[in-house]
Design a protein around this motif. Sequence first.
Motif, PDB file in Angstrom:
ATOM      1  N   LEU A  29       5.883  -8.903  -1.694  1.00  0.00           N
ATOM      2  CA  LEU A  29       6.875  -8.807  -2.771  1.00  0.00           C
ATOM      3  C   LEU A  29       6.796 -10.012  -3.701  1.00  0.00           C
ATOM      4  O   LEU A  29       6.703  -9.864  -4.924  1.00  0.00           O
ATOM      5  CB  LEU A  29       8.279  -8.678  -2.185  1.00  0.00           C
ATOM      6  N   GLN A  30       6.814 -11.205  -3.132  1.00  0.00           N
ATOM      7  CA  GLN A  30       6.828 -12.419  -3.945  1.00  0.00           C
ATOM      8  C   GLN A  30       5.527 -12.636  -4.710  1.00  0.00           C
ATOM      9  O   GLN A  30       5.510 -13.320  -5.732  1.00  0.00           O
ATOM     10  CB  GLN A  30       7.150 -13.639  -3.092  1.00  0.00           C
ATOM     11  N   SER A  31       4.443 -12.045  -4.232  1.00  0.00           N
ATOM     12  CA  SER A  31       3.178 -12.195  -4.959  1.00  0.00           C
ATOM     13  C   SER A  31       3.255 -11.499  -6.317  1.00  0.00           C
ATOM     14  O   SER A  31       2.513 -11.840  -7.230  1.00  0.00           O
ATOM     15  CB  SER A  31       2.016 -11.643  -4.137  1.00  0.00           C
ATOM     16  N   TYR A  32       4.174 -10.549  -6.451  1.00  0.00           N
ATOM     17  CA  TYR A  32       4.366  -9.858  -7.724  1.00  0.00           C
ATOM     18  C   TYR A  32       5.473 -10.462  -8.576  1.00  0.00           C
ATOM     19  O   TYR A  32       5.358 -10.521  -9.789  1.00  0.00           O
ATOM     20  CB  TYR A  32       4.706  -8.379  -7.479  1.00  0.00           C
ATOM     21  N   VAL A  33       6.581 -10.882  -7.947  1.00  0.00           N
ATOM     22  CA  VAL A  33       7.753 -11.294  -8.738  1.00  0.00           C
ATOM     23  C   VAL A  33       7.898 -12.796  -8.912  1.00  0.00           C
ATOM     24  O   VAL A  33       8.616 -13.237  -9.799  1.00  0.00           O
ATOM     25  CB  VAL A  33       9.061 -10.693  -8.167  1.00  0.00           C
ATOM     26  N   LYS A  91       7.063  -1.554  -6.045  1.00  0.00           N
ATOM     27  CA  LYS A  91       7.663  -0.704  -5.007  1.00  0.00           C
ATOM     28  C   LYS A  91       6.603   0.030  -4.177  1.00  0.00           C
ATOM     29  O   LYS A  91       6.659  -0.008  -2.938  1.00  0.00           O
ATOM     30  CB  LYS A  91       8.644   0.275  -5.642  1.00  0.00           C
ATOM     31  N   PRO A  92       5.604   0.678  -4.810  1.00  0.00           N
ATOM     32  CA  PRO A  92       4.569   1.346  -3.991  1.00  0.00           C
ATOM     33  C   PRO A  92       3.788   0.371  -3.102  1.00  0.00           C
ATOM     34  O   PRO A  92       3.462   0.700  -1.960  1.00  0.00           O
ATOM     35  CB  PRO A  92       3.643   1.994  -5.026  1.00  0.00           C
ATOM     36  N   ALA A  93       3.503  -0.816  -3.620  1.00  0.00           N
ATOM     37  CA  ALA A  93       2.759  -1.803  -2.823  1.00  0.00           C
ATOM     38  C   ALA A  93       3.568  -2.252  -1.613  1.00  0.00           C
ATOM     39  O   ALA A  93       3.042  -2.351  -0.499  1.00  0.00           O
ATOM     40  CB  ALA A  93       2.384  -3.005  -3.684  1.00  0.00           C
ATOM     41  N   TYR A 101      -0.194 -14.375  -6.632  1.00  0.00           N
ATOM     42  CA  TYR A 101       0.933 -15.295  -6.845  1.00  0.00           C
ATOM     43  C   TYR A 101       0.488 -16.473  -7.708  1.00  0.00           C
ATOM     44  O   TYR A 101       1.161 -16.848  -8.665  1.00  0.00           O
ATOM     45  CB  TYR A 101       1.469 -15.797  -5.502  1.00  0.00           C
ATOM     46  N   GLN A 102      -0.652 -17.042  -7.364  1.00  0.00           N
ATOM     47  CA  GLN A 102      -1.172 -18.199  -8.093  1.00  0.00           C
ATOM     48  C   GLN A 102      -1.469 -17.838  -9.542  1.00  0.00           C
ATOM     49  O   GLN A 102      -1.109 -18.569 -10.461  1.00  0.00           O
ATOM     50  CB  GLN A 102      -2.439 -18.721  -7.400  1.00  0.00           C
TER      51      GLN A 102
END
Length: 123
Positions: free
Chosen positions: A87-91, A41-43, A24-25
């Motif tokens: 999820l938020q760590s990616y988006v 999605k897989p993660a 995220y950072q």
Amino acid sequence: MLSQTLLEMTEQMIEVAEKGADRYQEGKNSNHSYDFFETIKPAVEKNDELAARWAEGALELIKVRRPKYVHKEQIEAVKDNFLELVLQSYVHHIHKKRFKDITESVLYTLHAVKDEIAREDSR
């Protein structure tokens, strides 16, 4: 569920949460984006399964051990917040403070469960 299995899942979730916080950072600083179907999605699906199995084991631990500092509501919150964290760590569609609060909350409870398992194993 064996406490060893629960311990392994707890440690795995701690590692995923810490890596998610780092991702995220890094993503906030670089505006890097990830492919939804290839990466995100897989993660999320993989960690959804992990969180569900972990919550089942942690709730069983609570029922049997009745720990002083870990409660059913915390386990349910960790399950949900852990998936939000992944999820938020990616988006990166969440405010930094909110992400930090979720991460700290998840890690606090995961470490509390880990400590409870260690206390049980030392008996």
